[in-house]
Design a protein around this motif. Structure first.
Motif, mmCIF file in Angstrom:
data_model
loop_
_atom_site.group_PDB
_atom_site.id
_atom_site.type_symbol
_atom_site.label_atom_id
_atom_site.label_comp_id
_atom_site.label_asym_id
_atom_site.label_seq_id
_atom_site.Cartn_x
_atom_site.Cartn_y
_atom_site.Cartn_z
ATOM 1 N N VAL A 116 70.354 76.024 -55.001
ATOM 2 C CA VAL A 116 70.099 74.720 -54.395
ATOM 3 C C VAL A 116 69.095 74.912 -53.263
ATOM 4 C CG1 VAL A 116 71.088 72.757 -53.156
ATOM 5 C CG2 VAL A 116 72.403 73.889 -54.968
ATOM 6 N N ARG A 117 67.957 74.233 -53.369
ATOM 7 C CA ARG A 117 66.938 74.275 -52.313
ATOM 8 C C ARG A 117 66.870 72.885 -51.692
ATOM 9 N NH1 ARG A 117 62.064 77.350 -55.656
ATOM 10 N NH2 ARG A 117 63.322 79.135 -56.365
ATOM 11 N N MET A 118 67.316 72.797 -50.472
ATOM 12 C CA MET A 118 67.425 71.506 -49.824
ATOM 13 C C MET A 118 66.063 70.848 -49.688
ATOM 14 S SD MET A 118 70.549 71.750 -49.784
ATOM 15 C CE MET A 118 70.631 70.020 -49.366
ATOM 16 N N GLY A 119 66.015 69.567 -50.057
ATOM 17 C CA GLY A 119 64.785 68.809 -49.986
ATOM 18 C C GLY A 119 63.851 69.062 -51.144
ATOM 19 N N SER A 120 64.242 69.937 -52.065
ATOM 20 C CA SER A 120 63.370 70.269 -53.193
ATOM 21 C C SER A 120 64.069 70.062 -54.532
ATOM 22 C CB SER A 120 62.883 71.717 -53.066
ATOM 23 O OG SER A 120 62.066 72.076 -54.158
ATOM 24 N N GLY A 121 65.283 70.588 -54.670
ATOM 25 C CA GLY A 121 66.001 70.421 -55.930
ATOM 26 C C GLY A 121 66.852 71.627 -56.253
ATOM 27 N N ILE A 122 67.285 71.683 -57.500
ATOM 28 C CA ILE A 122 68.137 72.780 -57.969
ATOM 29 C C ILE A 122 67.356 73.568 -59.002
ATOM 30 C CG2 ILE A 122 70.305 73.365 -59.134
ATOM 31 C CD1 ILE A 122 71.475 70.819 -57.920
ATOM 32 N N TYR A 123 67.195 74.861 -58.761
ATOM 33 C CA TYR A 123 66.330 75.715 -59.573
ATOM 34 C C TYR A 123 67.146 76.781 -60.292
ATOM 35 C CZ TYR A 123 62.369 73.646 -57.129
ATOM 36 O OH TYR A 123 61.446 72.757 -56.624
ATOM 37 N N VAL A 124 66.665 77.128 -61.491
ATOM 38 C CA VAL A 124 67.280 78.207 -62.260
ATOM 39 C C VAL A 124 66.862 79.530 -61.637
ATOM 40 C CG1 VAL A 124 67.439 79.312 -64.518
ATOM 41 C CG2 VAL A 124 67.213 76.810 -64.354
ATOM 42 N N ARG A 125 67.806 80.411 -61.486
ATOM 43 C CA ARG A 125 67.521 81.724 -60.914
ATOM 44 C C ARG A 125 67.983 82.812 -61.873
ATOM 45 N NH1 ARG A 125 71.795 83.434 -56.304
ATOM 46 N NH2 ARG A 125 70.971 85.419 -57.001
ATOM 47 N N ARG A 180 62.887 73.799 -62.231
ATOM 48 C CA ARG A 180 63.809 72.895 -61.536
ATOM 49 C C ARG A 180 64.578 72.068 -62.561
ATOM 50 N NH1 ARG A 180 61.205 68.789 -57.343
ATOM 51 N NH2 ARG A 180 60.384 67.930 -59.292
ATOM 52 N N LEU A 181 65.880 71.958 -62.356
ATOM 53 C CA LEU A 181 66.703 71.106 -63.208
ATOM 54 C C LEU A 181 66.434 69.638 -62.889
ATOM 55 C CD1 LEU A 181 70.179 72.912 -63.135
ATOM 56 C CD2 LEU A 181 68.447 73.011 -64.934
ATOM 57 N N PRO A 182 66.712 68.739 -63.825
ATOM 58 C CA PRO A 182 66.593 67.311 -63.514
ATOM 59 C C PRO A 182 67.519 66.948 -62.359
ATOM 60 C CG PRO A 182 66.807 67.647 -65.887
ATOM 61 C CD PRO A 182 67.077 68.973 -65.239
ATOM 62 N N LEU A 201 71.782 75.515 -72.130
ATOM 63 C CA LEU A 201 70.372 75.118 -72.098
ATOM 64 C C LEU A 201 69.534 76.134 -71.322
ATOM 65 C CD1 LEU A 201 70.798 71.282 -71.464
ATOM 66 C CD2 LEU A 201 69.887 72.359 -73.541
ATOM 67 N N ILE A 202 70.101 76.651 -70.240
ATOM 68 C CA ILE A 202 69.388 77.662 -69.458
ATOM 69 C C ILE A 202 69.233 78.947 -70.268
ATOM 70 C CG2 ILE A 202 69.588 79.179 -67.445
ATOM 71 C CD1 ILE A 202 70.939 76.776 -65.998
ATOM 72 N N GLU A 203 70.306 79.380 -70.897
ATOM 73 C CA GLU A 203 70.278 80.648 -71.628
ATOM 74 C C GLU A 203 69.431 80.560 -72.893
ATOM 75 O OE1 GLU A 203 74.410 81.513 -72.100
ATOM 76 O OE2 GLU A 203 74.615 82.370 -70.073
ATOM 77 N N SER A 204 69.249 79.355 -73.424
ATOM 78 C CA SER A 204 68.402 79.187 -74.617
ATOM 79 C C SER A 204 66.923 79.107 -74.270
ATOM 80 C CB SER A 204 68.813 77.925 -75.370
ATOM 81 O OG SER A 204 68.436 76.757 -74.643
ATOM 82 N N GLY A 205 66.602 79.032 -72.969
ATOM 83 C CA GLY A 205 65.225 78.947 -72.553
ATOM 84 C C GLY A 205 64.720 77.545 -72.325
ATOM 85 N N GLU A 206 65.586 76.557 -72.500
ATOM 86 C CA GLU A 206 65.183 75.176 -72.245
ATOM 87 C C GLU A 206 64.774 75.004 -70.780
ATOM 88 O OE1 GLU A 206 64.497 71.185 -73.301
ATOM 89 O OE2 GLU A 206 65.065 72.872 -74.610
ATOM 90 N N PHE A 207 65.497 75.712 -69.905
ATOM 91 C CA PHE A 207 65.154 75.723 -68.483
ATOM 92 C C PHE A 207 64.996 77.185 -68.062
ATOM 93 C CE2 PHE A 207 67.751 71.799 -68.873
ATOM 94 C CZ PHE A 207 66.772 70.873 -68.506
#
Length: 238
Positions: free
Chosen positions: A66-75, A33-35, A22-28
């Protein structure tokens, strides 16, 4: 075309593969931020611990942050990633240890002699010394579990316990430890070990089995607790 070996795909890897696609297809896209973990578990029909292992595998790979208190982000995939993680599930490993080592503790309560129990308490002393020095007390911990396995007088079980313990050094288990192992968790683990020794010394097979199973169940629970900030160096407790 030559035949290729067919490898059973671990659940966390299936989840990680789907998220990676999903990340590599551009969905995220990069920066999004991931769900949340709980939402991903519901959407995929899997447990939150399995999602957590998948997310941490992608973090080790360098694909999410992983960003604490914020979520998980694609990098953006960087050079610091370790590539696709292929490792045993740390949570599955703990459950396997719970079944095997609970019975070994019960047997040790019937077969261990006084000097063998002294050896267990020496292993606990090593754990305390390592923890007091600000280090993960893995050397004493491994010694403790291996010495209980030695009481079985079975080389296969001894090797199996050592190999299962050493799975804690795989990349996925190391990163889980970065989030969830700390001075307080190891203090709790040492106290749990003490209850195992007390039951073995008393010749209480049922008590030893229950104490070992409880220790490993709590170890499992500690790795599935709420997220906490990772430490820069896993060896340092403070």
């Amino acid at each position: 075309m030559p035949f290729q070996a067919i490898e059973p795909r671990r659940l966390y890897r299936q989840i990680a593969d789907q998220l990676r696609a999903l990340i590599e297809s551009g969905e995220f896209p990069v920066g999004t931020r991931l769900p949340p973990e709980r939402d991903l578990a519901l959407k995929m029909g899997v447990s939150r611990p399995s999602v957590r292992e998948a997310l941490i595998a992608l973090e080790v790979e360098g694909l999410v942050e992983v960003r604490m208190g914020s979520g998980i982000y694609v990098r953006a995939r960087g050079e610091d990633g370790q590539g696709s993680v292929i490792a045993e599930s740390p949570l599955d490993t703990i459950l396997a240890r719970q079944l095997i080592e609970g019975e070994l503790a019960a047997q040790a309560a019937q077969t261990m002699r006084a000097r063998d129990v002294v050896g267990l308490r020496e292993a606990l002393d090593v754990m305390r010394e390592e923890a007091a020095s600000g280090n993960i007390p893995a050397r004493g911990d491994r010694l403790f579990h291996v010495r209980i396995a030695q009481a079985s007088d079975n080389s296969v079980l001894l090797r199996l316990v050592g190999e299962l313990y050493d799975e804690r050094h795989n990349p996925l288990a190391v990163q889980l430890g970065n989030y969830f192992e700390n001075a307080d968790s190891w203090a709790a683990a040492i106290a749990e070990h003490e209850r195992v020794v007390d039951a073995i010394q008393a010749g209480d097979s049922n008590g030893a089995r229950a104490a070992m199973r409880e220790h490993l169940a709590k170890s499992h629970d500690r790795l599935t607790a709420n997220w906490s900030p990772p430490r820069g160096d896993r060896r340092v407790l403070q």
